[in-house]
Design a protein around this motif. Structure first.
Motif: not given
Length: 508
Positions: A298-316
């Motif tokens: 129904e066009g509420l989402i598009e597969e091509a508009r999904f993106v992975p999130m590359f997360g980081i932690y522990g910078m300090a």
């Protein structure tokens, strides 16, 4: 522990509601399945604790975060849900109540409820503020009681409008942990009177986040974006297919010094994180069947508009360890050289992530994310934040962290804990927020030290819920996470600060 033993422990847990047991059992069943095939180096990095899949499950059959085009849904209705387009305010609220139940996420509940003021304004008609207040307040209570998850997120603004102000008023009246709330701020559209209302609400209930709308808008395309879950920025009509995070502390621990970290260990582990993203995203997009759902049809989402999130932690911890290896005494958040090293690490991370193509990614690349931590984290600080209890004064705090914000396009947030005296001086908080945005910060987020509502990573908990959780459990799905985080990670040791030298920000 065997699968059967795990399930037995879940069903016998006296603190979990039937709905919470249902969710836990589903995750246990998923984790009894084989993991997507991984290269040996990736599996090794996960075993070492340098890489983490955020406990999303062994067989990702739904995206982590989904941002449907609710405006399109209200305009066209839904054949699958057998709903005609709503004709008035009540029907619009009913339609949203229904669609929210069919939007999945990693939590089992929707993490994004849309830009609610923009969604509802076309349906206001002749309703006066008293009628709107009554209907919206009932809707706000419904969200907290029926979808009791503090990762659930509403966006409002940046323009000044009746619904926006009424939602701020209602959120301040009810002081609920859910839903979370972000106020978009644009100096070209948002009057100071609306921003002042937002910061006054922060003093009352630690909400909303204030979002640097123009900065986020530059990252995304004309279709737009949403702030979901904690403080995650993602494409509207899409979302995040997965979130993988990298421990910078773990990477630094395997490095011989700054240059070795930059040239050898960081690129190596960034590549392993990228390969883990590929494996998880491939299962979702190619094997799970998720993108055959009515949301896509129904066009509420598009597969091509999904993106992975590359997360980081522990910078300090990474910066402090690398400084010690170099024989330098400076500490992250307090020393200019240590802070510059942190900024250099963020720039290097951005370079590596931007250079690495991803098959299942809006824009062809993952988006870098400063990850807000998990309840299991010990002796490691979320994202690029300053360790709990070591925070400097608010102005120095923001000056130290602002240069990171340009690199983390899918979300980065700092939490300032302020002394209760801020309630007598909301203008100081307003100026602190505007100063933060002038420095280039994407988000402005604050707690007030004596508030019952406490922001953990980005989601909210109530102190009174945590205090009685061990004996009574909680109807809120996120209380158990907050209770564990409070006990294990030291979030309650955040140092409350008096806003007294915020003028420093306007001088920079």
């Amino acid at each position: 522990m065997s699968f059967t033993e795990t399930c037995q422990r879940i069903v016998r847990d006296p603190l979990l509601s039937p709905a919470q047991k249902n969710h836990a059992l589903a995750l246990a069943a998923e984790n009894a399945l084989p993991y997507p095939e991984l290269p040996a180096d990736v599996a090794g990095a996960m075993a070492q604790g340098v890489l983490c899949d955020m406990f999303e499950g062994h067989a990702p059959y739904k995206p982590r975060y989904v941002l449907p085009d609710y405006e399109k849904f209200l305009r066209q209705g839904s054949a699958w849900l057998e709903l005609a387009p709503p004709r008035d305010f009540d029907e619009a609220l009913d339609a949203l109540r229904i669609i929210y139940h069919h939007v999945p996420s990693v939590t089992g509940m929707p993490v994004w409820l849309g830009r609610l003021d923009h969604l509802l304004l076309p349906f206001v008609g002749a309703l006066d503020d008293e009628a709107l207040h009554r209907k919206l307040k009932a809707f706000w209570i419904y969200l907290d009681r029926v979808l009791p998850d503090a990762f659930m997120h509403v966006n409002i603004g940046p323009d000044d409008n009746r619904i926006c102000r009424l939602l701020l008023r209602i959120d301040g009246e009810l002081k609920q942990a859910a839903p979370n709330l972000s106020l978009f701020h644009d100096p070209a559209q948002t009057p100071d009177s609306l921003l002042l209302k937002g910061v006054e609400n922060i003093a009352v209930c630690s909400k909303p986040h204030i979002v640097n709308y123009p900065l986020h808008r530059e990252t995304f395309d004309a279709r737009g974006f949403g702030i979901v879950s904690c403080y995650n920025a993602l494409p509207l009509g899409g979302g995040a297919n997965t979130l993988v995070r990298l421990s910078l502390k773990g990477v630094a621990g395997q490095s011989t010094g700054v240059e070795d970290f930059m040239a050898r260990t960081l690129p190596h582990y960034c590549e392993q994180a990228s390969r883990l993203i590929e494996a998880r995203a491939a299962f979702l997009h190619e094997a799970s069947g998720f993108f055959d759902s009515f949301l896509v049809e129904e066009g509420l989402i598009e597969e091509a508009r999904f993106v992975p999130m590359f997360g980081i932690y522990g910078m300090a911890e990474a910066v402090n360890l690398l400084m010690e290896q170099a024989g330098l005494a400076g500490r992250y958040g307090h020393d200019e050289e240590a802070n510059r090293l942190g900024h250099r690490i963020s720039a290097r991370l951005s370079e590596l992530v931007r250079a690495r193509p991803q098959s299942h990614a809006w824009g062809g690349r993952a988006l870098l994310h400063s990850q807000g931590g998990l309840s299991v984290d010990r002796d490691v600080t979320p994202g690029v934040r300053i360790p709990y209890g070591e925070e400097p004064d608010p102005a120095s705090h923001l000056l130290a962290l602002a240069p990171h914000h340009g690199f983390y396009h899918s979300g980065i947030s700092e939490i300032l804990t302020l002394d209760p005296t801020i309630r007598q001086n909301p203008q100081a908080l307003l100026q602190l927020c505007k100063g933060a945005f002038a420095l280039g910060m994407r988000e402005f987020t604050a707690n007030v030290a004596d508030s019952d509502l406490v922001r953990v990573t980005g989601y909210m908990i109530r102190k009174r819920d945590v205090e009685r959780f061990a004996a009574q459990g909680s109807r809120l799905q996120t209380t158990c996470l907050g209770a564990e985080t409070s006990e294990l990670t030291g979030i309650r040791q955040r140092a409350p600060r008096v806003v007294a030298i915020e003028a420093l920000l306007s001088e920079r």
